[in-house]
Motif scaffolding. Sequence first.
Motif, PDB file in Angstrom:
ATOM      1  N   SER A  95      20.301  39.920  30.180  1.00 27.01           N
ATOM      2  CA  SER A  95      20.597  38.791  29.301  1.00 27.01           C
ATOM      3  C   SER A  95      19.502  37.729  29.348  1.00 27.01           C
ATOM      4  O   SER A  95      19.249  37.045  28.354  1.00 27.01           O
ATOM      5  N   GLU A  96      18.832  37.587  30.512  1.00 28.12           N
ATOM      6  CA  GLU A  96      17.736  36.626  30.604  1.00 28.12           C
ATOM      7  C   GLU A  96      16.549  37.069  29.753  1.00 28.12           C
ATOM      8  O   GLU A  96      15.922  36.265  29.073  1.00 28.12           O
ATOM      9  N   VAL A  97      16.237  38.367  29.786  1.00 26.50           N
ATOM     10  CA  VAL A  97      15.107  38.883  29.009  1.00 26.50           C
ATOM     11  C   VAL A  97      15.397  38.791  27.516  1.00 26.50           C
ATOM     12  O   VAL A  97      14.479  38.711  26.696  1.00 26.50           O
ATOM     13  N   MET A  98      16.685  38.791  27.141  1.00 23.11           N
ATOM     14  CA  MET A  98      17.049  38.726  25.735  1.00 23.11           C
ATOM     15  C   MET A  98      16.694  37.373  25.110  1.00 23.11           C
ATOM     16  O   MET A  98      16.498  37.279  23.890  1.00 23.11           O
ATOM     17  N   LYS A  99      16.577  36.322  25.908  1.00 20.56           N
ATOM     18  CA  LYS A  99      16.276  34.996  25.339  1.00 20.56           C
ATOM     19  C   LYS A  99      14.953  34.981  24.587  1.00 20.56           C
ATOM     20  O   LYS A  99      14.909  34.554  23.430  1.00 20.56           O
ATOM     21  N   PRO A 100      13.834  35.439  25.192  1.00 23.77           N
ATOM     22  CA  PRO A 100      12.623  35.541  24.378  1.00 23.77           C
ATOM     23  C   PRO A 100      12.652  36.717  23.407  1.00 23.77           C
ATOM     24  O   PRO A 100      12.055  36.655  22.329  1.00 23.77           O
ATOM     25  N   ALA A 101      13.369  37.793  23.756  1.00 21.90           N
ATOM     26  CA  ALA A 101      13.383  38.978  22.903  1.00 21.90           C
ATOM     27  C   ALA A 101      14.036  38.699  21.558  1.00 21.90           C
ATOM     28  O   ALA A 101      13.576  39.196  20.520  1.00 21.90           O
ATOM     29  N   ILE A 102      15.100  37.893  21.541  1.00 19.75           N
ATOM     30  CA  ILE A 102      15.770  37.604  20.270  1.00 19.75           C
ATOM     31  C   ILE A 102      14.864  36.787  19.358  1.00 19.75           C
ATOM     32  O   ILE A 102      14.864  36.960  18.130  1.00 19.75           O
ATOM     33  N   VAL A 103      14.048  35.924  19.946  1.00 20.39           N
ATOM     34  CA  VAL A 103      13.095  35.134  19.150  1.00 20.39           C
ATOM     35  C   VAL A 103      12.063  36.060  18.511  1.00 20.39           C
ATOM     36  O   VAL A 103      11.773  35.956  17.308  1.00 20.39           O
ATOM     37  N   LEU A 104      11.491  36.972  19.298  1.00 19.13           N
ATOM     38  CA  LEU A 104      10.489  37.897  18.775  1.00 19.13           C
ATOM     39  C   LEU A 104      11.091  38.818  17.710  1.00 19.13           C
ATOM     40  O   LEU A 104      10.454  39.093  16.682  1.00 19.13           O
ATOM     41  N   ALA A 329      15.794  32.115  35.471  1.00 15.20           N
ATOM     42  CA  ALA A 329      15.312  31.151  34.487  1.00 15.20           C
ATOM     43  C   ALA A 329      13.811  30.959  34.603  1.00 15.20           C
ATOM     44  O   ALA A 329      13.106  30.823  33.591  1.00 15.20           O
ATOM     45  N   GLN A 330      13.306  30.945  35.827  1.00 14.97           N
ATOM     46  CA  GLN A 330      11.870  30.785  36.040  1.00 14.97           C
ATOM     47  C   GLN A 330      11.111  31.949  35.405  1.00 14.97           C
ATOM     48  O   GLN A 330      10.078  31.742  34.740  1.00 14.97           O
ATOM     49  N   MET A 331      11.614  33.153  35.568  1.00 18.89           N
ATOM     50  CA  MET A 331      10.982  34.321  34.974  1.00 18.89           C
ATOM     51  C   MET A 331      10.974  34.209  33.452  1.00 18.89           C
ATOM     52  O   MET A 331       9.947  34.464  32.801  1.00 18.89           O
TER      53      MET A 331
END
Length: 353
Positions: A95-104, A329-331
Amino acid sequence: MLILVIAIASFGLVILYSAAGGSVRPWALSQGIRFVVFLSGALLIARIPEDVWRQAALPGYVLIVALLFAVELLGAVRGGSQRWLDLGFIRLQPSEVMKPAIVLACARFYELLPPNETRRFGAIWPAALLIALPAGLVMLQPDLGTALMITSGGLTVMFLAGVPLRLFVGGALALAVAAPLAVNFLLHDYQRNRVLIFMDPESDPLGTGYHISQSKIAIGSGGMTGKGFLHGTQSHLDYLPEGHTDFVFATMAEEWGVLGGLFIIVAYLMVIRWGINVGLQAQSRFAKLAAAGLATTIFFYVAINLAMVMGLAPVVGIPLPLVSFGGSAQMTVFVCLGILMSIDRSNRVEKSW
């Protein structure tokens, strides 16, 4: 930008050192090691050409959605939540990786869409589905804060792509009407209590409202210049829960006061402004939308956390990036910064030609 990021993270290590009573363990040392590792990773990400992110946006989205489904089937349970995949050598939180992934993914969708189609219904429902699917899966974990972050990132790209404002207004009105039903029937008991206590924190000051009450006491007691380094009473006497994670800003404000708070806020705003400028200087539609969306993702981290610890929003478990103890979050923030640096590097190469 890197100087600002290092300054924020260094100040965060000082705060974690104080939160532990003047010791680098258990938080400051491990946080510092993670910072060096993730910063190095961001610098490596910055070397990846922008075209790679463009081509990988939608396949990467599909992969992460598959991982979210895997979390539901095989995920490890911690603290009553099922959010992690135990891969043996690492616990992965998709779910953390999805935060930038949804933008892209949304940026790639609107780049492929002809500009004259942006204001039509065909430009809305596919993007809405791209956002709703991972947000719904994250809500099942349950993780309201992360689901809100995913939704906010996707909606930001939709807005910047030119989706009519009236649709956002209509959606906001529909959400306002449906909110009471969602609170009563969709949210878990602890999530419902957080929303209700936000409306009246004093109704349960020793129970659900304890976090917010103690956070506001800590922030208010710091005054303009704070009580001094290692002299915070709310955090050192354990009145302030989670003073090293979600409520780390309250720990900082008690010892460093308004001046310390302004330093962090201004530094974050300058980093976010840099990210927006990267988008403004980008040549392709994908790069413009992706850079603005990634910068806004960092903004949502900061804004939601600050509103949460000041009692201006319900407690949804969003940490203060680069300052709160923890790696997830840092990642995510360093992935966002790495991609932004990649786009910035592409901008500079194109200008040189």
